[in-house]
Design an enzyme around this catalytic site. Structure first.
Site, short mmCIF file in Angstrom:
data_model
loop_
_atom_site.label_atom_id
_atom_site.label_comp_id
_atom_site.label_asym_id
_atom_site.label_seq_id
_atom_site.Cartn_x
_atom_site.Cartn_y
_atom_site.Cartn_z
N LYS A 15 -93.78 57.03 69.90
CA LYS A 15 -93.67 58.65 70.48
C LYS A 15 -93.66 58.82 68.98
O LYS A 15 -94.03 60.35 68.77
CB LYS A 15 -92.18 58.39 70.53
N ARG A 90 -81.49 59.74 75.47
CA ARG A 90 -81.73 57.97 75.90
C ARG A 90 -80.62 57.91 75.96
O ARG A 90 -80.73 56.72 76.70
CB ARG A 90 -81.67 57.62 74.13
N ARG A 129 -94.60 46.59 62.02
CA ARG A 129 -94.51 47.82 61.66
C ARG A 129 -93.97 48.17 60.16
O ARG A 129 -93.39 46.95 60.41
CB ARG A 129 -93.35 48.30 62.66
N ARG A 162 -88.07 47.70 58.75
CA ARG A 162 -86.71 48.37 59.32
C ARG A 162 -86.00 47.04 59.63
O ARG A 162 -86.91 46.52 60.57
CB ARG A 162 -86.99 49.40 60.46
N ARG A 173 -83.25 46.82 71.52
CA ARG A 173 -84.01 47.58 71.33
C ARG A 173 -84.74 47.90 73.15
O ARG A 173 -84.42 48.54 73.45
CB ARG A 173 -84.42 47.34 70.52
#
Ligand code: AMP
Length: 218
Positions: A15, A90, A129, A162, A173
């Site tokens: 996204k 969300r 990531r 992160r 998540r």
């Protein structure tokens, strides 16, 4: 092109990357609640302090905090000709609140683009990531490595993982997405504005699919 769009999809669907490409091509602002919250955490504002514990646990920040942030953001002049919402709404509560805000502003959404990616691919993407601690630019160890290991190409900042991209938090998540966010697909399907696209392939291929549905929606 102008228009008001939501990018929907699980964490790791791309996204953020796609919202940025849309912003560059169509000159509409990208409103990423995740980015806004991370900045607030870095600056340790009251909202940042409140949000931090939820984010590190992979949970959603309370709806009322998020809705207020988005509502304020949508009043800014640069939102007049459209925007792309990335990571919001969300929950159904957030979607209802957004509907009310838009109604008050006498505008409507043009489309909700849902990026579809399988779960094992999401885990692979999220665990590789890396994010710049300074400017927030994202990289991937395999798919999009920086030119110099551990250093941001854009600003020279240090790349970190992160807190919420660690394996246990990723699982949490994804669960949260399935339970609280995936129902929004039916919600917007019922309004006739949901557009599903495949999120596999290169970022350019996915972007091409998004452009096609955006052009067909306004
Ligand atoms: P993201 O970068 O969009 O994956 O967001 C990172 C984290 O910020 C999420 O795991 C949540 O803790 C929080 N967050 C971002 N957007 C929202 C939202 N719309 N509602 C609740 N929490 C959010």
């Amino acid at each position: 092109m102008t228009g008001r769009f939501i990018l929907l999809g699980p964490p790791g669907a791309g996204k953020g990357t796609q919202a940025e490409l849309i912003r560059e091509k169509f000159h509409i602002p990208q409103i990423s609640t995740g980015d806004i919250l991370r900045k607030a955490v870095r600056e340790q504002t009251p909202v940042g302090q409140e949000a931090q514990k939820y984010m590190e646990a992979g949970q959603l920040v309370p709806d009322e905090v998020i809705v207020k942030i988005v509502q304020e953001r949508l009043q800014k002049p640069d939102c007049q000709h459209g925007y792309i919402l990335d990571g919001f709404p969300r929950t159904v509560v957030q979607a209802d609140a957004l509907g009310r805000v838009l109604k008050e502003m006498q505008v409507a959404l043009d489309g909700v683009i849902s990026i579809e990616v399988e779960e094992n691919e999401l885990v692979r993407r999220l665990s590789g990531r890396r994010t710049c601690a300074q400017c927030g630019e994202t990289y991937h160890l395999i798919f999009h490595p920086p030119q110099r290991e551990g250093i941001c190409d854009r600003c020279g900042g240090r790349l970190i993982q992160r807190e919420d991209d660690r394996e246990e938090t990723i699982k949490k998540r994804l669960e949260v997405y399935a339970q609280q966010t995936a129902p929004l697909k039916d919600y917007y399907q019922a309004q006739g504005i949901l557009r599903e696209i495949k999120g596999m392939g290169s970022r350019e291929e996915v972007f091409e699919r998004i452009c096609r549905v955006m052009k067909g929606s306004v």
